[in-house]
Design a protein around this motif. Structure first.
Motif, mmCIF file in Angstrom:
data_model
loop_
_atom_site.group_PDB
_atom_site.id
_atom_site.type_symbol
_atom_site.label_atom_id
_atom_site.label_comp_id
_atom_site.label_asym_id
_atom_site.label_seq_id
_atom_site.Cartn_x
_atom_site.Cartn_y
_atom_site.Cartn_z
ATOM 1 N N GLU A 108 -2.461 -12.355 32.090
ATOM 2 C CA GLU A 108 -3.888 -12.248 32.446
ATOM 3 C C GLU A 108 -4.714 -11.804 31.242
ATOM 4 O OE1 GLU A 108 -6.702 -9.772 35.560
ATOM 5 O OE2 GLU A 108 -4.611 -10.113 36.077
ATOM 6 N N LEU A 109 -4.170 -10.853 30.477
ATOM 7 C CA LEU A 109 -4.876 -10.426 29.267
ATOM 8 C C LEU A 109 -4.916 -11.534 28.226
ATOM 9 C CD1 LEU A 109 -3.765 -6.742 28.615
ATOM 10 C CD2 LEU A 109 -5.995 -7.562 29.327
ATOM 11 N N SER A 110 -3.871 -12.352 28.196
ATOM 12 C CA SER A 110 -3.847 -13.457 27.238
ATOM 13 C C SER A 110 -4.958 -14.456 27.536
ATOM 14 C CB SER A 110 -2.478 -14.155 27.279
ATOM 15 O OG SER A 110 -1.466 -13.284 26.847
ATOM 16 N N PHE A 111 -5.132 -14.802 28.818
ATOM 17 C CA PHE A 111 -6.208 -15.740 29.179
ATOM 18 C C PHE A 111 -7.591 -15.123 28.949
ATOM 19 C CE2 PHE A 111 -2.767 -17.779 31.652
ATOM 20 C CZ PHE A 111 -2.934 -19.075 31.185
ATOM 21 N N LEU A 112 -7.726 -13.829 29.242
ATOM 22 C CA LEU A 112 -9.003 -13.161 28.988
ATOM 23 C C LEU A 112 -9.291 -13.114 27.493
ATOM 24 C CD1 LEU A 112 -11.391 -11.701 30.240
ATOM 25 C CD2 LEU A 112 -10.100 -9.550 30.095
ATOM 26 N N LEU A 113 -8.233 -12.921 26.681
ATOM 27 C CA LEU A 113 -8.412 -12.916 25.229
ATOM 28 C C LEU A 113 -8.819 -14.295 24.721
ATOM 29 C CD1 LEU A 113 -8.228 -11.597 22.473
ATOM 30 C CD2 LEU A 113 -5.751 -11.992 22.490
ATOM 31 N N LEU A 114 -8.195 -15.333 25.288
ATOM 32 C CA LEU A 114 -8.587 -16.689 24.895
ATOM 33 C C LEU A 114 -10.036 -16.977 25.275
ATOM 34 C CD1 LEU A 114 -5.322 -18.610 25.846
ATOM 35 C CD2 LEU A 114 -6.254 -18.284 23.537
ATOM 36 N N PHE A 115 -10.456 -16.499 26.438
ATOM 37 C CA PHE A 115 -11.851 -16.683 26.863
ATOM 38 C C PHE A 115 -12.805 -15.969 25.906
ATOM 39 C CE2 PHE A 115 -15.444 -14.942 29.309
ATOM 40 C CZ PHE A 115 -16.101 -16.126 29.596
ATOM 41 N N SER A 116 -12.455 -14.736 25.540
ATOM 42 C CA SER A 116 -13.325 -13.981 24.621
ATOM 43 C C SER A 116 -13.359 -14.617 23.234
ATOM 44 C CB SER A 116 -12.859 -12.530 24.538
ATOM 45 O OG SER A 116 -11.557 -12.461 23.984
ATOM 46 N N LEU A 117 -12.216 -15.185 22.796
ATOM 47 C CA LEU A 117 -12.225 -15.881 21.505
ATOM 48 C C LEU A 117 -13.115 -17.119 21.546
ATOM 49 C CD1 LEU A 117 -8.485 -15.638 20.397
ATOM 50 C CD2 LEU A 117 -10.463 -14.613 19.264
ATOM 51 N N THR A 118 -13.123 -17.804 22.685
ATOM 52 C CA THR A 118 -14.028 -18.955 22.834
ATOM 53 C C THR A 118 -15.478 -18.520 22.685
ATOM 54 O OG1 THR A 118 -12.450 -20.006 24.323
ATOM 55 C CG2 THR A 118 -14.713 -20.836 24.363
ATOM 56 N N LEU A 119 -15.814 -17.401 23.326
ATOM 57 C CA LEU A 119 -17.183 -16.885 23.198
ATOM 58 C C LEU A 119 -17.486 -16.468 21.760
ATOM 59 C CD1 LEU A 119 -17.518 -14.737 26.468
ATOM 60 C CD2 LEU A 119 -18.365 -17.055 26.031
ATOM 61 N N CYS A 120 -16.482 -15.915 21.071
ATOM 62 C CA CYS A 120 -16.699 -15.515 19.667
ATOM 63 C C CYS A 120 -17.009 -16.721 18.798
ATOM 64 C CB CYS A 120 -15.461 -14.791 19.146
ATOM 65 S SG CYS A 120 -15.253 -13.131 19.815
ATOM 66 N N PHE A 121 -16.249 -17.811 19.006
ATOM 67 C CA PHE A 121 -16.528 -19.030 18.235
ATOM 68 C C PHE A 121 -17.922 -19.582 18.549
ATOM 69 C CE2 PHE A 121 -11.790 -19.416 17.828
ATOM 70 C CZ PHE A 121 -11.765 -19.467 16.445
ATOM 71 N N LEU A 122 -18.283 -19.570 19.820
ATOM 72 C CA LEU A 122 -19.575 -20.147 20.219
ATOM 73 C C LEU A 122 -20.758 -19.274 19.812
ATOM 74 C CD1 LEU A 122 -18.701 -21.522 23.779
ATOM 75 C CD2 LEU A 122 -19.030 -22.819 21.664
ATOM 76 N N CYS A 123 -20.553 -17.936 19.785
ATOM 77 C CA CYS A 123 -21.692 -17.071 19.439
ATOM 78 C C CYS A 123 -22.126 -17.272 17.994
ATOM 79 C CB CYS A 123 -21.361 -15.614 19.712
ATOM 80 S SG CYS A 123 -20.388 -14.804 18.424
ATOM 81 N N SER A 124 -21.250 -17.820 17.145
ATOM 82 C CA SER A 124 -21.647 -18.092 15.761
ATOM 83 C C SER A 124 -22.734 -19.159 15.688
ATOM 84 C CB SER A 124 -20.431 -18.516 14.936
ATOM 85 O OG SER A 124 -19.894 -19.726 15.428
ATOM 86 N N LEU A 125 -22.802 -20.024 16.723
ATOM 87 C CA LEU A 125 -23.832 -21.069 16.727
ATOM 88 C C LEU A 125 -25.232 -20.481 16.899
ATOM 89 C CD1 LEU A 125 -22.055 -23.768 18.955
ATOM 90 C CD2 LEU A 125 -22.193 -23.671 16.456
ATOM 91 N N THR A 126 -25.315 -19.287 17.516
ATOM 92 C CA THR A 126 -26.646 -18.680 17.698
ATOM 93 C C THR A 126 -27.254 -18.226 16.377
ATOM 94 O OG1 THR A 126 -25.701 -16.487 18.070
ATOM 95 C CG2 THR A 126 -25.988 -17.900 20.008
ATOM 96 N N PHE A 127 -26.433 -18.141 15.335
ATOM 97 C CA PHE A 127 -26.942 -17.736 14.020
ATOM 98 C C PHE A 127 -27.509 -18.923 13.236
ATOM 99 C CE2 PHE A 127 -24.197 -14.322 15.203
ATOM 100 C CZ PHE A 127 -24.712 -13.193 14.607
ATOM 101 N N ILE A 128 -27.297 -20.137 13.711
ATOM 102 C CA ILE A 128 -27.768 -21.339 13.022
ATOM 103 C C ILE A 128 -29.049 -21.824 13.703
ATOM 104 C CG2 ILE A 128 -27.154 -23.670 12.282
ATOM 105 C CD1 ILE A 128 -24.228 -22.883 12.538
ATOM 106 N N GLY A 129 -29.995 -22.281 12.921
ATOM 107 C CA GLY A 129 -31.266 -22.761 13.443
ATOM 108 C C GLY A 129 -32.395 -21.798 13.141
ATOM 109 N N ARG A 130 -33.634 -22.223 13.448
ATOM 110 C CA ARG A 130 -34.821 -21.402 13.173
ATOM 111 C C ARG A 130 -34.801 -20.160 14.049
ATOM 112 N NH1 ARG A 130 -40.117 -22.020 11.165
ATOM 113 N NH2 ARG A 130 -39.638 -24.170 10.605
ATOM 114 N N PRO A 131 -34.931 -19.010 13.444
ATOM 115 C CA PRO A 131 -34.924 -17.782 14.246
ATOM 116 C C PRO A 131 -36.118 -17.726 15.198
ATOM 117 C CG PRO A 131 -34.561 -17.293 11.928
ATOM 118 C CD PRO A 131 -34.985 -18.728 12.007
ATOM 119 N N SER A 132 -35.828 -17.276 16.407
ATOM 120 C CA SER A 132 -36.883 -17.042 17.391
ATOM 121 C C SER A 132 -36.647 -15.678 18.021
ATOM 122 C CB SER A 132 -36.878 -18.136 18.458
ATOM 123 O OG SER A 132 -35.674 -18.090 19.210
#
Length: 768
Positions: free
Chosen positions: A542-566
């Motif tokens: 269960e912790l392994s799947f939760l860790l994989l989910f959190s890693l997915t969010l970590c990869f995706l949150c980097s996209l919020t740093f790209i683009g014109r700041p608002s």
């Protein structure tokens, strides 16, 4: 004048039954003689030079005086006869001073005031871009007053006089030589000549001896259409001259009347004989000497084909002015006498009444010219703009190239026709006469010490300052959002810089983020497919799947740093980064503690595992994550991140970035992540040599070692990176640490699941 009077006397509409009388005097340009004649006329005891055939019946005192031609004699006459209120109507005196009714109450004229001519000349000079001119002025009232108004208007229009010299036809040779020397030494190429035609003729004669050609002359109505001046200009000094003239006029019958002078021969007037001999260069028989070779005059010579200044009708505007003046008096008398079909001869005439009535008259001549006087006794001011254009046979053609009408709005008073002008030395290009060339955009004017305002130097604007107009006197600083380009003639809006998806670096980071997300999803899929195998079930799947989910969010949150700041993206990128990484580290920490406690639980008599069951693991992850959530909420409440334009870091660019708002909040988020990572690293390091067949703690140690190394090196790299590169460094740190956790913790397990299934057994997992 005689033509106008005879026309009126023969008219049945104007002054019917009344004959106007007149007396004519030649003052020969003498001011003293002009005043003498005027006083004699005012007193009624004037001498009669020519006996009249029919005696005049009426009062002896004159009712109006026509003349003089020049301004100075008019000033003298108007001063003397002003108290008598005898109307003095001049056809040619143009001095603006004569408009002063407190000094000259009885003066009127059919010639426009030089107030308008001087202003028109200044506008004409400005129109052609001449800001550096010289001036030659007749040293009398006409020249002095006219040039004073010209100078005042010129200053308002930004025109400077390099020199202003006075000239009179009787000046001694040394004074004339001084004028010539001044012209030669001058740098201006335009000369404004406010001269009478008498003075212009003399000046041309003097200048011709010095070959002073190549100057652009600007003239007044006094000489600009004078054919005699043009004939005397043998060295083409005045070729291309421009100036103002009284508008062309035509009075039907005047030419024929002037050419009909033969009647003088029958009047016994000796003037006819002298005039005729001079006109045809002949001698009458009774006066012809035996030694004279001149031809004999017959008295029947034809005037119509004669080319002479006497037959030149270019001075018709002057005739027209005299014509209108005589008719003005006639209309005033017509009104006073109450003329209809007949006139009331019993009305007692006096000059004051006639003067008042003349000021109020308003009529049109037979040629359609409107005649009236304003409150200063002046007519409407209109001028033709004349250009001297030499022809092939050497005769100057006075070409009308425009019009000046003072009654129109200021911006429409001066109008030039679409005609080709000829300039000095027969050039087609407008001459240039400036003290200093115009300062281009990007520079400012600095006046030269001791010189007029038209003389200046052009100084480049300082760094960060611009002038985007020609001849700017100041440079202005660019607004922070703008910068001055290399020419410094415009504030160009700075280029905005931020890490965008379109550029290569942004695209690569986006691709890495999506690749990490996909890689995490593949690992999650593999674990889900093999969720019942021992290697997945070990250490709490269960912790392994939760860790994989959190890693997915970590990869995706980097996209919020790209683009014109608002505003929203700035708040989202930092809080999402902080919370997802704490969730990720919490899962790793939970797995590490489970591994460590499992070893402790294997010791005899230990029941420690009851405190680290699945429920406790979930609660620990939730508790650790909630602490970060509270920190982020406080940060967003007190002073949240916001979009910011960094104008100082790079002078020619605007860096769009997210300001941290509260730096305490930012470092609290990072510090909490670092605290959990350090604690996790210590526990994993302690459990790295536990005697399990598959020791997960060893891989967690490597992953946390990479995580800590990345974020320790992030701090100096982030601080030293300019602009968008600081954002790229932060994204790189997120992706590197995420890939480190994913690869170190999950790839070894995927290797066993996919490539070494024989090791994925309970027996193998239990080891010894």
């Amino acid at each position: 004048m005689r033509f106008a009077i005879e026309e009126i006397n023969n008219s049945t509409d104007l002054l019917p039954g009344i004959s106007l009388g007149y007396k004519m005097y030649d003052t020969c340009g003498s001011m003293a003689r002009s005043v003498k004649v005027a006083l004699a006329l005012a007193n009624g005891n004037e001498t009669v030079s020519v006996p009249s055939v029919a005696p005049c019946i009426g009062p002896a005192q004159v009712q109006a005086i026509m003349g003089e031609t020049s301004s100075s004699p008019c000033i003298a006459i108007a001063t003397v006869i002003g108290p008598f209120h005898i109307p003095l109507i001049s056809h040619s005196a143009s001095c603006a001073c004569l408009s002063d009714k407190t000094k000259y109450p009885s003066f009127l004229r059919t010639m426009p005031s030089d107030y308008y001519q001087s202003r028109a000349l200044a506008q004409l000079v400005k129109h052609f871009g001449w800001t550096w001119v010289g001036a030659v002025i007749t040293n009398d009232d006409y020249g002095n007053n006219g040039m004073a108004i010209f100078t005042e208007t010129a200053q308002q229009l930004g025109i400077c006089l390099e020199y202003s010299v006075f000239f009179y036809r009787t000046d001694p040779p040394n004074k004339i030589q001084n004028i010539i020397d001044i012209i030669k030494l001058s740098t201006s190429k335009v000369i404004v000549a406010f001269l009478s035609y008498f003075d212009m003729d003399v000046l041309m004669n003097k200048l011709s001896h010095h070959n002073l050609t190549g100057y652009q002359w600007v003239g007044t109505e006094s000489w600009i259409i004078d054919s005699q001046t043009a004939e005397m200009d043998k060295h083409h000094i005045l070729d291309g001259a421009v100036g103002l003239a009284i508008p062309k006029a035509h009075v039907s019958g005047v030419r024929e009347f002037i050419l009909d002078v033969k009647s003088l021969n029958f009047s016994g007037n000796d003037m006819f004989t002298e005039f005729w001999e001079a006109l045809f260069n002949c001698k009458f028989k009774q006066l012809k000497s035996s030694t004279d070779n001149q031809t004999e005059c017959t008295g029947n010579e034809d005037l119509s084909g004669l080319q002479h200044s006497f037959t030149d009708m270019s001075i018709m505007p002057i005739f027209n002015n005299i014509y209108k003046g005589v008719y003005a008096v006639a209309h005033a008398l017509h009104s006073i006498l109450g003329c209809n079909k007949t006139c009331n001869r019993k009305v007692q005439l006096d000059p004051f009444t006639i003067l008042q009535r003349i000021r109020k008259i308003h009529f049109w001549t037979k040629e359609g010219d409107e005649v009236y006087f304003n409150e200063n006794g002046d007519p409407p001011a209109k001028y033709d703009i004349i250009n001297w254009q030499p022809t092939e046979n050497g005769v100057v053609d006075f070409v009308t190239v425009g019009l000046y009408d003072a009654s129109l709005p200021a911006d429409k008073q001066l109008s030039l026709k679409n005609k080709s002008l000829v300039w000095a030395q027969n050039s087609k290009q407008v001459p240039v006469s400036v003290c200093s060339e115009k300062c281009p955009p990007g520079t400012r004017k600095v006046l030269q010490k001791g010189k007029p305002v038209c003389c200046y130097d052009c100084i480049r604007c300082a760094e960060g300052e611009i002038s985007n107009i020609t001849d700017s006197i100041t440079c202005v600083r660019c607004q922070p959002e703008f910068w001055s380009n290399q020419r410094r003639d415009d504030c160009v809006k700075k280029e905005t810089e931020f890490l965008s998806y379109e550029e290569i670096m942004g695209a690569l980071l986006t691709a890495a983020s999506l690749f990490g997300t996909c890689m995490t999803a593949v690992v999650a899929f593999i674990f889900f497919r093999h969720r019942k195998t021992p290697i997945v079930k070990a250490n709490n799947s269960e912790l392994s799947f939760l860790l994989l989910f959190s890693l997915t969010l970590c990869f995706l949150c980097s996209l919020t740093f790209i683009g014109r700041p608002s505003e929203w993206s700035c708040m989202l990128r930092h809080t999402a980064f902080g919370i997802t990484f704490v969730l990720c580290i919490s899962c790793v920490l939970g797995k590490t503690m489970v591994v460590l406690m499992a070893f402790k639980a294997s010791l005899p008599g230990s029941n420690v595992m009851k405190w680290f069951g699945p429920t406790q693991q979930r609660l620990s992850v939730l508790a650790f994550t909630l602490i970060q959530v509270v920190i982020c909420i406080l940060w967003l409440t007190v002073s949240p991140p916001f979009p910011f334009k960094n104008l100082k870091e790079i002078k020619d660019k605007i860096i769009l970035e997210c300001a941290l708002g509260s730096t305490v909040g930012f470092w609290a988020v990072l510090g909490y992540i670092g605290l959990l990572a350090s604690f996790c690293f210590i526990l994993a390091f302690l459990a790295r040599k536990l005697p399990d067949k598959f020791n997960e703690a060893k891989f967690i140690t490597f992953s946390m070692l990479i995580f800590c190394a990345v974020w320790i090196t992030f701090i100096p790299a982030y601080v030293s990176s300019p602009g968008k590169f600081s954002v790229a460094v932060e994204i790189f740190a997120i992706l590197a640490s995420s890939f480190g956790l994913l690869i170190c913790i999950f790839i070894p397990k995927c290797y066993i699941i996919l490539l070494k299934p024989e090791k994925n057994t309970k027996k193998n997992m239990m080891g010894k």
